[in-house]
Design an enzyme around this catalytic site. Structure first.
Site, mmCIF file in Angstrom:
data_model
loop_
_atom_site.group_PDB
_atom_site.id
_atom_site.type_symbol
_atom_site.label_atom_id
_atom_site.label_comp_id
_atom_site.label_asym_id
_atom_site.label_seq_id
_atom_site.Cartn_x
_atom_site.Cartn_y
_atom_site.Cartn_z
ATOM 1 N N GLY A 16 -26.592 95.876 -3.544
ATOM 2 C CA GLY A 16 -27.443 95.545 -2.398
ATOM 3 C C GLY A 16 -26.791 96.056 -1.130
ATOM 4 N N SER A 20 -25.660 91.082 2.124
ATOM 5 C CA SER A 20 -26.653 90.537 1.179
ATOM 6 C C SER A 20 -26.060 89.476 0.257
ATOM 7 C CB SER A 20 -27.277 91.672 0.368
ATOM 8 O OG SER A 20 -26.304 92.311 -0.451
ATOM 9 N N ASP A 89 -14.559 94.421 -6.212
ATOM 10 C CA ASP A 89 -15.436 94.405 -5.033
ATOM 11 C C ASP A 89 -15.429 95.789 -4.379
ATOM 12 O OD1 ASP A 89 -17.254 93.341 -3.292
ATOM 13 O OD2 ASP A 89 -15.814 92.152 -2.132
ATOM 14 N N GLU A 90 -16.464 96.102 -3.624
ATOM 15 C CA GLU A 90 -16.583 97.379 -2.897
ATOM 16 C C GLU A 90 -16.402 98.581 -3.833
ATOM 17 O OE1 GLU A 90 -17.719 97.292 0.035
ATOM 18 O OE2 GLU A 90 -17.147 95.336 0.845
ATOM 19 N N GLN A 92 -18.078 101.097 -4.445
ATOM 20 C CA GLN A 92 -18.442 102.444 -3.947
ATOM 21 C C GLN A 92 -17.230 103.198 -3.414
ATOM 22 O OE1 GLN A 92 -19.359 99.601 -2.427
ATOM 23 N NE2 GLN A 92 -18.568 99.759 -0.350
ATOM 24 N N CYS A 146 -33.219 90.873 7.411
ATOM 25 C CA CYS A 146 -33.330 91.941 8.408
ATOM 26 C C CYS A 146 -32.965 91.404 9.790
ATOM 27 C CB CYS A 146 -34.743 92.514 8.420
ATOM 28 S SG CYS A 146 -34.973 93.777 9.698
ATOM 29 N N CYS A 149 -36.383 91.648 12.118
ATOM 30 C CA CYS A 149 -37.634 90.903 11.921
ATOM 31 C C CYS A 149 -37.508 89.724 10.958
ATOM 32 C CB CYS A 149 -38.731 91.845 11.432
ATOM 33 S SG CYS A 149 -38.513 92.351 9.710
HETATM 34 P P1 ADP Z 1 -21.881 91.412 1.175
HETATM 35 O O1 ADP Z 1 -20.657 91.333 0.294
HETATM 36 O O2 ADP Z 1 -23.124 91.805 0.429
HETATM 37 O O3 ADP Z 1 -21.667 92.253 2.406
HETATM 38 P P2 ADP Z 1 -21.171 88.743 1.893
HETATM 39 O O4 ADP Z 1 -21.057 87.922 0.633
HETATM 40 O O5 ADP Z 1 -19.909 89.237 2.500
HETATM 41 O O6 ADP Z 1 -22.191 89.939 1.678
HETATM 42 O O7 ADP Z 1 -21.880 87.900 3.040
HETATM 43 C C1 ADP Z 1 -23.061 87.146 2.839
HETATM 44 C C2 ADP Z 1 -23.151 86.145 3.976
HETATM 45 O O8 ADP Z 1 -23.237 86.855 5.206
HETATM 46 C C3 ADP Z 1 -24.364 85.267 3.961
HETATM 47 O O9 ADP Z 1 -24.206 84.122 3.137
HETATM 48 C C4 ADP Z 1 -24.488 84.852 5.420
HETATM 49 O O10 ADP Z 1 -23.669 83.751 5.684
HETATM 50 C C5 ADP Z 1 -23.882 86.018 6.178
HETATM 51 N N1 ADP Z 1 -24.819 86.906 6.882
HETATM 52 C C6 ADP Z 1 -24.564 87.497 8.079
HETATM 53 N N2 ADP Z 1 -25.580 88.309 8.438
HETATM 54 C C7 ADP Z 1 -26.508 88.259 7.447
HETATM 55 C C8 ADP Z 1 -27.775 88.910 7.218
HETATM 56 N N3 ADP Z 1 -28.307 89.770 8.093
HETATM 57 N N4 ADP Z 1 -28.433 88.629 6.073
HETATM 58 C C9 ADP Z 1 -27.913 87.746 5.190
HETATM 59 N N5 ADP Z 1 -26.731 87.111 5.343
HETATM 60 C C10 ADP Z 1 -26.026 87.357 6.451
HETATM 61 MG MG MG Z 2 -18.818 92.319 0.376
#
Ligand code: ADP
Ligand code: MG
Length: 202
Positions: A16, A20, A89-90, A92, A146, A149
């Protein structure tokens, strides 16, 4: 979802856009494996030092100890033969060699749980995550919210910086966008005072 058999190798991919909840979900699954008294190892690419050198960290501030490694060869060298569950993790940032490494771990009976971006900041499939999706037994696609929006967001929009594919950053550099808000920004004409060179990039 949790692993159906304790002793069977298989591959789970959590993908994702940024924000996300991929790291959150990875941490949740690895914590549950530890509760089940399984031997767990967690890896992340050394390039990702946004929050901590030796932990994987979510934007919601949850974290878990991890080994930060420069490449796939180092990951394989660090792998303990007794390990039953591997978290990465990460993904990519590990590059194409990760695919064969993950496949061989799963073939040897390891449950491999991988989190990574499925698209880069231009919305292109971000290797090796597409290849990992193809060989995975189980796939979870996470969506963010998003920033424009409030709809479900599948894209990571780069707010600032250059045009290199790999540019490590967090909320200062990227925001989650739905398809429509992402496209609106990428096709907007550059304004006269826009000097970041990003508007209009398609
Ligand atoms: P990823 O690893 O996919 O980047 P993380 O697990 O680090 O995601 O972070 C998810 C958390 O980020 C959510 O639970 C929420 O607290 C926070 N968050 C900050 N901005 C957003 C956003 N635009 N959409 C969803 N969650 C967000
Ligand atoms: Mg992450």
């Amino acid at each position: 979802m949790d692993h159906p058999r304790r002793d069977a190798g298989w591959i789970e991919v959590i993908c994702g856009p940024m924000f996300s909840g991929k790291s959150e979900e990875l941490i949740r699954r690895l914590r549950r494996a530890a509760i089940a008294k399984q031997r767990v190892q967690v890896f992340k690419p050394a390039i990702d030092r946004r929050y901590h050198d030796t932990r994987i960290t979510s934007h919601s501030a949850q974290s878990l100890d991890a080994e930060a490694l420069p490449d796939v060869a180092a990951l394989l060298a660090a792998l303990d033969p007794a390990t039953q569950v591997v978290g990465i993790d990460e993904a990519q940032f590990f590059g194409p060699a990760l695919v064969a490494a993950v496949q061989s771990m799963a073939d040897r009976g390891v449950r491999v749980v991988i989190a990574g971006l499925d698209q880069d900041y231009l919305g292109r499939p971000f290797e090796p995550v597409p290849q990992l999706l193809a060989i995975a037994e189980q796939i979870t696609k996470c969506l963010a919210v998003c920033s424009q929006c409030g709809a479900l967001a599948s894209r990571s929009f780069r707010l600032a910086g250059g045009d290199e594919r790999v540019q490590v950053g967090a909320a200062d550099t990227y925001e989650a966008r739905c398809r429509a808000c992402y496209l609106a920004a990428m096709t907007a004409p550059a304004s006269a005072d826009d000097d970041d060179g990003l508007a209009g990039v398609a």
